[in-house]
Design a protein around this motif. Structure first.
Motif, PDB file in Angstrom:
ATOM      1  N   UNK A   1      35.460  30.268  37.985  1.00  0.00           N
ATOM      2  CA  UNK A   1      35.887  31.524  37.974  1.00  0.00           C
ATOM      3  C   UNK A   1      36.839  31.608  36.816  1.00  0.00           C
ATOM      4  N   UNK A   2      36.382  33.009  36.586  1.00  0.00           N
ATOM      5  CA  UNK A   2      37.524  32.848  34.808  1.00  0.00           C
ATOM      6  C   UNK A   2      38.839  34.270  35.109  1.00  0.00           C
ATOM      7  N   UNK A   3      39.313  34.216  33.594  1.00  0.00           N
ATOM      8  CA  UNK A   3      40.733  35.114  33.684  1.00  0.00           C
ATOM      9  C   UNK A   3      39.321  35.838  33.211  1.00  0.00           C
ATOM     10  N   UNK A   4      39.854  37.238  33.254  1.00  0.00           N
ATOM     11  CA  UNK A   4      39.204  38.297  32.832  1.00  0.00           C
ATOM     12  C   UNK A   4      40.406  39.132  31.884  1.00  0.00           C
ATOM     13  N   UNK A   6      40.727  41.483  29.491  1.00  0.00           N
ATOM     14  CA  UNK A   6      40.691  42.929  29.603  1.00  0.00           C
ATOM     15  C   UNK A   6      41.633  43.240  30.769  1.00  0.00           C
ATOM     16  N   UNK A   7      41.128  42.475  32.164  1.00  0.00           N
ATOM     17  CA  UNK A   7      41.404  43.340  33.554  1.00  0.00           C
ATOM     18  C   UNK A   7      42.831  42.643  33.420  1.00  0.00           C
ATOM     19  N   UNK A   8      43.239  41.692  32.993  1.00  0.00           N
ATOM     20  CA  UNK A   8      45.038  40.969  32.814  1.00  0.00           C
ATOM     21  C   UNK A   8      45.743  42.330  32.325  1.00  0.00           C
ATOM     22  N   UNK A  10      44.480  45.384  30.967  1.00  0.00           N
ATOM     23  CA  UNK A  10      44.692  46.580  32.184  1.00  0.00           C
ATOM     24  C   UNK A  10      45.790  46.427  32.726  1.00  0.00           C
ATOM     25  N   UNK A  11      46.024  45.747  33.509  1.00  0.00           N
ATOM     26  CA  UNK A  11      47.370  45.577  34.931  1.00  0.00           C
ATOM     27  C   UNK A  11      48.267  45.344  34.009  1.00  0.00           C
TER      28      UNK A  11
ATOM     29  N   UNK B   6      35.500  34.640  43.045  1.00  0.00           N
ATOM     30  CA  UNK B   6      36.569  35.284  42.968  1.00  0.00           C
ATOM     31  C   UNK B   6      36.921  36.729  41.967  1.00  0.00           C
ATOM     32  N   UNK B   7      36.393  36.700  40.956  1.00  0.00           N
ATOM     33  CA  UNK B   7      36.537  38.132  40.220  1.00  0.00           C
ATOM     34  C   UNK B   7      36.067  39.486  40.957  1.00  0.00           C
ATOM     35  N   UNK B  17      35.286  47.612  27.307  1.00  0.00           N
ATOM     36  CA  UNK B  17      36.381  47.129  28.258  1.00  0.00           C
ATOM     37  C   UNK B  17      35.649  47.311  29.258  1.00  0.00           C
ATOM     38  N   UNK B  18      35.053  46.277  29.771  1.00  0.00           N
ATOM     39  CA  UNK B  18      35.271  46.335  31.526  1.00  0.00           C
ATOM     40  C   UNK B  18      36.321  46.889  32.584  1.00  0.00           C
ATOM     41  N   UNK B  22      39.564  45.825  40.620  1.00  0.00           N
ATOM     42  CA  UNK B  22      41.055  45.735  41.053  1.00  0.00           C
ATOM     43  C   UNK B  22      41.630  47.018  40.115  1.00  0.00           C
ATOM     44  N   UNK B  23      41.319  47.388  38.504  1.00  0.00           N
ATOM     45  CA  UNK B  23      42.404  47.649  37.774  1.00  0.00           C
ATOM     46  C   UNK B  23      41.610  49.390  38.968  1.00  0.00           C
ATOM     47  N   UNK B 109      44.250  37.870  38.039  1.00  0.00           N
ATOM     48  CA  UNK B 109      44.270  38.604  37.070  1.00  0.00           C
ATOM     49  C   UNK B 109      45.390  40.124  36.728  1.00  0.00           C
ATOM     50  N   UNK B 110      45.630  40.289  37.637  1.00  0.00           N
ATOM     51  CA  UNK B 110      46.400  41.403  38.656  1.00  0.00           C
ATOM     52  C   UNK B 110      47.901  40.752  39.071  1.00  0.00           C
ATOM     53  N   UNK B 113      49.257  38.958  35.019  1.00  0.00           N
ATOM     54  CA  UNK B 113      49.716  40.401  34.403  1.00  0.00           C
ATOM     55  C   UNK B 113      51.071  40.271  35.110  1.00  0.00           C
TER      56      UNK B 113
END
Lengths: 242, 224
Positions: A1-4, A6-8, A10-11, B6-7, B17-18, B22-23, B109-110, B113
């Motif tokens: 598992x890794x933290x994206x 870019x997604x973080x 964006x959120x 899990x991603x 930017x991917x 979830x986004x 990620x959500x 954030x």
């Protein structure tokens, strides 16, 4: 598992944008309306409070007026009662005064009437005594009466103090009832001369007002002995006794 | 054996930017929320509120009550952050009720954030309300020897926020997926009904904890 990352990122950006949009389209309008409603409710509440306060003021004023009216009524009733009591006392007192005046007047009138009746009776008694005396004297001999009168006059004259008798004067008028005859006059002159002095000049006269009696009338005094004086003294004593 | 990731899957790329699922789901949820709020608040009435206005006022009032009860202060300045946290997380948690939708809060990620936003908001509001020096002094309480622990607690509690929310939602999704794969379509319905409760409770917990952290930072409540 890794933290994206870019997604973080964006959120996170999405959340910030969503917060701004909800603030713009949800929180601000809704809170504004709620605040307006709260203000409206507060205004209505304050108006209700003011109305309640005004109602309380009116109620207190009404109660105060009722209290004042009650007090005024009690005062007026008390004044009326007091006035009526005063008037009642005045009327009673006036009636008592009038009654006493009437009673006093009636009593005085009754006393006057009694006195008048007594006087009338006294005069009638005197008139009756005079009538009886005259009738009695007419039935009695004149000489006997004059003899009695002479004796009584001599006694009275002898009782006069000498200093008083010294001032008697030179003239003596002898008034009698009944009239003296010539012989009787001589007897009177003879009996009176030692008592009044031989130089005194005597004059005889008849006086019917004496009823029966004699008076020695000097210039400065009178020696009297008559039924008239006796009847007057009796009348006076009767009046004093009444 | 197939590897389970899990991603969230990548839907498309915007340059380098991917853009993950979830986004995209978050964008859809944002649009739905904004459209509902926009049309729901167009004709607000002070005297005669409609059913939809009543619902919106109840949600906003609920968020205000959380701030007022927990922080002991007027909710105005904090409502956009706290209210949006609750509404967004609750909406994300309830989104799996629609077929084929994966909740954004099931991804780290959500929730990461959201945790970072809460983390920076706590310190920014603390410095704003107390001043920098006074706020830094709070890390020396009760004794200066506690400074490392206090600093570490700031990160761990944010991390726990992130992991708690994502873990609960993700595990629930996995549980429902496993049950569906084993017993069919109708059996997971009670689990889906339970997910409503779990989603609302998790949204409430995240919101309450964020409110407590902010209240401790600005000094309206004791810092935990």
């Amino acid at each position: 598992m890794h933290i994206d990352l870019w997604a973080l990122a964006l959120q996170a950006t999405n959340f910030v944008i969503l917060a701004w949009l909800l603030h713009r389209f949800l929180y601000r309008p809704v809170t504004t309306v709620v605040a307006q409603r709260r203000a409206l409710v507060q205004k209505d509440f304050e108006e209700a409070q003011q109305a309640r306060h005004a109602a309380d003021v009116h109620r207190r004023r009404y109660e105060h007026q009722i209290t004042e009216i009650t007090a005024e009524r009690e005062r007026v009733i008390a004044e009326a009662r007091s006035h009526i009591e005063v008037e009642r006392r005045d009327v009673i007192e006036h009636a008592q005064i009038e009654a006493r005046a009437v009673i006093e007047a009636q009593r005085r009138a009754l006393d006057d009437e009694k006195r008048q009746i007594a006087e009338d009776l006294g005069e009638k008694a005197i008139d009756l005594a005079v009538a009886l005396s005259q009738k009695l004297l007419s039935e009695v001999s004149g000489a006997a009466v004059t003899a009695v009168l002479l004796e009584r006059v001599c006694v009275l004259l002898a009782a006069v103090p000498p200093e008083r008798l010294a001032e008697r004067g030179p003239v003596l008028q002898v008034a009698t009832m009944p009239a003296l005859e010539d012989g009787a006059k001589a007897e009177w002159s003879r009996r009176l001369a030692p008592l009044v002095g031989a130089d005194t000049e005597l004059f005889f006269m008849t006086d019917e007002s004496l009823i029966a009696g004699a008076e020695l009338r000097f210039p400065s005094m009178v020696v009297a002995c008559s039924w008239r004086d006796s009847l007057i003294d009796a009348r006076a004593s009767l009046m004093v006794r009444d | 054996m197939e590897k389970v990731s899990l991603n969230a899957p990548i839907v498309f790329h915007v340059g380098p930017v991917p853009v993950g699922l979830e986004v995209v789901t978050t964008w859809v949820i944002m649009v739905v929320l904004v459209v509902l709020c926009y049309f729901g608040t167009r004709k607000l009435s002070v005297d005669e509120p409609g059913p939809w206005q009543v619902v919106l006022e109840a949600i906003v009032g609920f968020c205000e009550d959380i701030i007022r009860d927990v922080m002991g202060t007027e909710p105005g300045p904090f409502l956009p952050l706290i209210g949006t946290l609750f509404i967004y997380i609750a909406t994300c948690n309830l989104s799996p009720l629609l077929p084929g939708v994966k909740p954004p809060t099931a991804s780290f990620e959500t929730t990461g954030a959201l945790g970072l936003i809460v983390f920076f908001s706590v310190h920014a509001l603390g410095v704003q309300r107390r001043g920098l020096l006074h706020y830094l002094k709070t890390f020396f309480e009760p004794y200066p020897v506690f400074v490392p622990l206090n600093v570490l607690a700031e990160f761990t509690r944010t991390f726990s926020l992130m992991v708690r929310l994502a873990g609960n939602i993700m595990s629930h999704e996995l549980t429902i997926g496993i049950v569906i794969s084993l017993v069919g379509l109708l059996v997971p319905i009670p689990f889906m009904a339970l997910s409503i409760l779990i989603g609302l409770v998790q949204a409430y917990i995240f919101t309450i904890l964020a409110t407590v952290f902010i209240g401790g930072a600005i000094g309206t409540i004791e810092k935990g």
